[in-house]
Design an enzyme around this catalytic site. Structure first.
Site, PDB file in Angstrom:
ATOM      1  N   HIS A   1       0.870  -1.194   0.000  1.00 48.35           N
ATOM      2  CA  HIS A   1       0.000   0.000   0.000  1.00 48.35           C
ATOM      3  C   HIS A   1       0.902   1.239   0.000  1.00 48.35           C
ATOM      4  O   HIS A   1       1.013   1.928   1.019  1.00 48.35           O
ATOM      5  CB  HIS A   1      -0.889  -0.057   1.246  1.00 48.35           C
ATOM      6  CG  HIS A   1      -2.018   0.928   1.260  1.00 48.35           C
ATOM      7  ND1 HIS A   1      -2.674   1.293   2.423  1.00 48.35           N
ATOM      8  CD2 HIS A   1      -2.634   1.623   0.276  1.00 48.35           C
ATOM      9  CE1 HIS A   1      -3.636   2.161   2.147  1.00 48.35           C
ATOM     10  NE2 HIS A   1      -3.615   2.392   0.851  1.00 48.35           N
TER      11      HIS A   1
ATOM     12  N   ASP B   1      -0.949   5.010  -4.570  1.00 48.56           N
ATOM     13  CA  ASP B   1      -1.655   4.138  -3.622  1.00 48.56           C
ATOM     14  C   ASP B   1      -1.067   2.727  -3.519  1.00 48.56           C
ATOM     15  O   ASP B   1      -1.048   2.160  -2.450  1.00 48.56           O
ATOM     16  CB  ASP B   1      -3.137   4.053  -4.002  1.00 48.56           C
ATOM     17  CG  ASP B   1      -4.017   3.555  -2.855  1.00 48.56           C
ATOM     18  OD1 ASP B   1      -3.907   4.102  -1.746  1.00 48.56           O
ATOM     19  OD2 ASP B   1      -4.796   2.608  -3.062  1.00 48.56           O
TER      20      ASP B   1
HETATM   21  P1  GTP Z   1      -6.098   6.817   0.509  1.00 49.23           P
HETATM   22  O1  GTP Z   1      -6.506   7.213  -0.849  1.00 49.23           O
HETATM   23  O2  GTP Z   1      -7.248   6.569   1.423  1.00 49.23           O
HETATM   24  O3  GTP Z   1      -5.145   5.668   0.518  1.00 49.23           O
HETATM   25  O4  GTP Z   1      -5.406   8.122   1.207  1.00 49.23           O
HETATM   26  P2  GTP Z   1      -3.982   8.829   1.021  1.00 49.23           P
HETATM   27  O5  GTP Z   1      -2.979   8.146   1.885  1.00 49.23           O
HETATM   28  O6  GTP Z   1      -3.653   8.975  -0.409  1.00 49.23           O
HETATM   29  O7  GTP Z   1      -4.237  10.265   1.699  1.00 49.23           O
HETATM   30  P3  GTP Z   1      -4.349  11.726   1.037  1.00 49.23           P
HETATM   31  O8  GTP Z   1      -3.063  12.160   0.399  1.00 49.23           O
HETATM   32  O9  GTP Z   1      -5.565  11.765   0.205  1.00 49.23           O
HETATM   33  O10 GTP Z   1      -4.564  12.633   2.344  1.00 49.23           O
HETATM   34  C1  GTP Z   1      -5.620  12.437   3.223  1.00 49.23           C
HETATM   35  C2  GTP Z   1      -5.811  13.609   4.131  1.00 49.23           C
HETATM   36  O11 GTP Z   1      -4.587  13.927   4.805  1.00 49.23           O
HETATM   37  C3  GTP Z   1      -6.218  14.880   3.384  1.00 49.23           C
HETATM   38  O12 GTP Z   1      -7.267  15.483   4.093  1.00 49.23           O
HETATM   39  C4  GTP Z   1      -4.995  15.742   3.401  1.00 49.23           C
HETATM   40  O13 GTP Z   1      -5.332  17.100   3.420  1.00 49.23           O
HETATM   41  C5  GTP Z   1      -4.270  15.310   4.668  1.00 49.23           C
HETATM   42  N1  GTP Z   1      -2.793  15.439   4.503  1.00 49.23           N
HETATM   43  C6  GTP Z   1      -2.041  14.933   3.504  1.00 49.23           C
HETATM   44  N2  GTP Z   1      -0.739  15.269   3.644  1.00 49.23           N
HETATM   45  C7  GTP Z   1      -0.661  16.000   4.776  1.00 49.23           C
HETATM   46  C8  GTP Z   1       0.433  16.627   5.475  1.00 49.23           C
HETATM   47  O14 GTP Z   1       1.598  16.596   5.068  1.00 49.23           O
HETATM   48  N3  GTP Z   1       0.110  17.288   6.632  1.00 49.23           N
HETATM   49  C9  GTP Z   1      -1.163  17.353   7.106  1.00 49.23           C
HETATM   50  N4  GTP Z   1      -1.385  18.007   8.242  1.00 49.23           N
HETATM   51  N5  GTP Z   1      -2.218  16.767   6.470  1.00 49.23           N
HETATM   52  C10 GTP Z   1      -1.972  16.104   5.331  1.00 49.23           C
HETATM   53  C1  SPV Z   2      -7.993   3.470   0.889  1.00 49.55           C
HETATM   54  O1  SPV Z   2      -8.931   3.409   1.694  1.00 49.55           O
HETATM   55  O2  SPV Z   2      -6.810   3.184   1.219  1.00 49.55           O
HETATM   56  C2  SPV Z   2      -8.239   3.923  -0.489  1.00 49.55           C
HETATM   57  C3  SPV Z   2      -9.629   4.113  -0.912  1.00 49.55           C
HETATM   58  O3  SPV Z   2      -7.299   4.095  -1.246  1.00 49.55           O
HETATM   59  S1  SPV Z   2     -10.418   2.616  -1.321  1.00 49.55           S
HETATM   60  O4  SPV Z   2     -10.211   2.381  -2.747  1.00 49.55           O
HETATM   61  O5  SPV Z   2     -11.839   2.795  -1.013  1.00 49.55           O
HETATM   62  O6  SPV Z   2      -9.837   1.542  -0.574  1.00 49.55           O
HETATM   63 MN    MN Z   3      -5.284   3.683  -0.207  1.00 54.53          MN
END
Ligand code: GTP
Ligand code: SPV
Ligand code: MN
Length: 592
Positions: A225, A276
């Site tokens: 992941h 991802d």
């Molecule tokens: P999935 O798609 O669920 O796997 O999530 P992801 O790991 O790709 O997370 P994503 O980058 O979409 O960020 C999720 C949340 O974390 C968002 O609301 C962002 O604004 C917040 N976020 C991301 N990077 C940072 C950071 O460096 N600092 C803070 N404070 N928040 C962050």
């Molecule tokens: C996660 O939850 O880590 C995602 C979104 O990237 S989903 O495809 O719904 O799992």
């Molecule tokens: Mn994810």
């Protein structure tokens, strides 16, 4: 479209079981997808957005009970319980087939069954793998066509080869009868009564992580992941890193970050390979090589804006499907919390109810318009910083592996492990606050090893063993680090600015990989000298702030070791002794 007997048998059996009125093969052509989009609009599955402002973009609203992955209803089915339990929900293979076959019986009466041949990884690459998803959901078809490579070219690449069988029906969207079942030993996935992202886009978490992690263990590679990104220095050299953070903990944001001004001026650039999932193998040169098996981004909408992640926002400007965001009725565009400070005046919230940005609940708190786990499905090709290695069949070589979670205290901004086994230990003890990406309580700290707790398709102890064994095969090992962007002060505010400024930490990581910078040895690993984190141009962050972010609270960590030990015990006897040895060493270091 094929003479592959295994494919034809799978379709025939599923047809007999589900009894659809019609079967439609997805050939991957724009004409067919266009017709399906038009049909989805007619059936009110999609809402067509402003085609001048957002060409090719659509909005979808899920039912209210179907907004995230459902870990409690996600199962790894195997013949022996110990091969998937205790972290995974387990069902015995034949019992699970019996249950699911019962639920799928006649479920597609009056509906069309779509046949989606899809490739995880570039079509025809020897590292890619093929799946076939049968579904009655047009939303799934259109999302899979963004997230994966679909259609005739995939069938041609498959020839008479093997594939992962996926059967999905949104059925009645009943929560009680919702099951997301994986059969790694049978290369099969069955998903019913949901129509949400990770539950139903079977190429993503179900195949590319749960089934693929099992295949990886058997075949000697890894499905993780992880985002993958390239950092280009002013000399034009690009170093690649992969990073595992739990859901909604910053992968998409890190994968597409925009360098801070002072780095931009010097000539730094960041290239996104994936946001991802990473499939990782040992290359002929003894290094680890990573590919992104996906073809699009299923990203978290809230918080995405032109400052936090312009590359993600720009990726959503065309040919994107938005799910559970706000619909602005004035100009048929979309909005979500954190997009900008101008919420629409005349809008519908994610449930389809009238909404505007001024609405407050009984406690005077703003009522949210978008669901916290609302998402965009955007083609990777839209991303302005997409790496030119995105389609490279061998992927990119990894200099570093980074683990990270959401921890208000305990974990410092960054630390480096002492070699591979210690790095595996660092990954295995990851803990993070839960987020809206899965149903259930939010903000509860739980162990989430390698950000894979919900995604390992077999026994977690065996998964750790696989990591240890992989280390023995890698001649030129990447360095392993842990980061935490989410430390908070006493008022609960994030101390570290995060987002683009995370490059400042990545720079230290790359410098460590190249032996260019010293570090301080602590009981948990190496941390930077505060002056080695560049804070030039950062408002309000001083050397003292960095010292604070890097500090390690020994008493807190002693408590942490107790938590780790009971977690290992919970995992059972398959946890490798190498990791218990690492835990012992950590305890000794903390007591020095
Ligand atoms: P999935 O798609 O669920 O796997 O999530 P992801 O790991 O790709 O997370 P994503 O980058 O979409 O960020 C999720 C949340 O974390 C968002 O609301 C962002 O604004 C917040 N976020 C991301 N990077 C940072 C950071 O460096 N600092 C803070 N404070 N928040 C962050
Ligand atoms: C996660 O939850 O880590 C995602 C979104 O990237 S989903 O495809 O719904 O799992
Ligand atoms: Mn994810």
């Amino acid at each position: 479209m094929t003479t592959n007997k295994k494919v034809l048998d799978f379709i025939e059996q599923s047809k007999t079981l589900c009894q659809p009125d019609e079967i439609v093969w997805i050939d991957g052509s724009e004409e067919q997808l266009d017709a399906l989009r038009a049909q989805a609009v007619k059936e009110k599955v999609l809402i067509k957005l402003n085609q001048e402002k957002l060409p090719g973009c659509y909005l979808h609203r899920t039912t209210v009970n179907d907004v995230a992955r459902v870990e409690g209803r996600t199962f790894i089915c195997s013949k022996n319980k110990d091969d998937s339990a205790p972290i995974n929900n387990w069902m015995e293979t034949s019992k699970a087939f019996e249950l699911l076959n019962g639920l799928f019986k006649g479920v597609m009466k009056g509906r069309t069954m779509y046949v989606i041949p899809y490739s995880m990884g570039a079509v025809g690459s020897k590292f890619s793998k093929i799946g076939i998803e049968l579904t009655d959901s047009i939303y799934v078809v259109l999302n899979m066509a963004i997230m994966t490579r679909v259609g005739k070219k995939v069938m041609d690449a498959l020839g008479d080869g093997d594939f992962v069988k996926g059967l999905h029906s949104y059925a009645e969207l009943s929560e009680e009868k919702r099951y997301i079942c994986h059969f790694p030993e049978e290369n099969t996935i069955m998903s019913i009564n949901s129509n949400y992202g990770g539950n139903v886009l079977l190429g993503k978490k179900c195949f590319a992580l749960r089934i693929a992690s099992y295949l990886g263990k058997t075949e000697g590679w890894m499905a993780e992941h992880m985002l993958i990104l390239g950092i280009e220095n002013p000399k034009g050299e690009i170093k690649y890193v992969a990073a595992a953070f739990p859901s909604a903990c910053g992968k998409t944001n890190l994968a597409m970050l925009i360098p801070p001004e002072i780095y931009k001026k010097k000539g730094y650039k960041v290239w996104c390979v994936g946001d991802d999932i990473a499939w990782i193998r040992v290359g002929e040169d003894g290094r680890l090589w990573a590919v992104n098996p996906e073809n699009g981004f299923f990203g978290v909408a809230p918080g995405t804006n032109m400052k936090s992640n312009p590359n993600a926002l720009l990726s959503t400007m065309k040919n994107t499907i938005f799910t559970n965001v706000v619909e602005n009725l004035d100009d048929e565009t979309v909005w979500w919390e954190g997009l900008d400070k101008n919420p629409p005046k005349n809008a519908l919230d994610w449930k389809g109810n009238p909404w505007n940005g001024d609405m407050k609940d009984a406690d005077g708190k703003p009522i949210k318009g978008a669901h916290p786990n609302s998402r965009f499905t955007a083609p990777a090709i839209n991303c302005p910083c997409l790496s030119d290695k995105f389609e490279a069949p061998d992927g990119v070589p990894l200099s570093a592996i980074i683990f990270g979670g959401r921890r208000a205290k305990t974990a410092p901004l960054v630390y480096q492990s002492k070699g591979w086994d210690n790095g595996v230990f660092v990954g295995s003890i990851m803990a993070s606050e839960t987020t809206a990406a899965a149903t259930g309580a939010v903000g509860v700290v739980r162990r989430d090893p390698m950000a894979m707790r919900p995604f390992v398709g077999y026994n977690m102890g065996d998964y750790f063993r696989h990591w240890i064994e992989m280390g023995k095969k890698i001649k030129n090992k990447p360095e392993i680090f842990n980061v935490n962007w989410f430390r908070t002060d006493d008022e609960g505010n994030f101390i570290w600015p995060g987002f683009g400024d995370n490059l400042r930490v990545l720079e230290w990581i790359i410098n460590r990989c190249e032996g260019k910078v010293d570090a301080v040895e602590t009981p948990i690993g190496y941390v930077p000298h505060a002056e080695d984190i560049n804070i030039e141009g950062l408002n309000g962050v001083t050397k003292e702030t960095i010292e604070d972010l890097l500090s390690i609270d020994v008493e807190n960590w002693k408590k942490e070791t107790e938590g780790i030990e009971s977690f290992y015990k919970e995992l059972g006897e398959r946890v490798p002794e190498e990791l218990y040895a690492e835990l012992d060493a950590l305890k000794k270091n903390l007591n020095k």
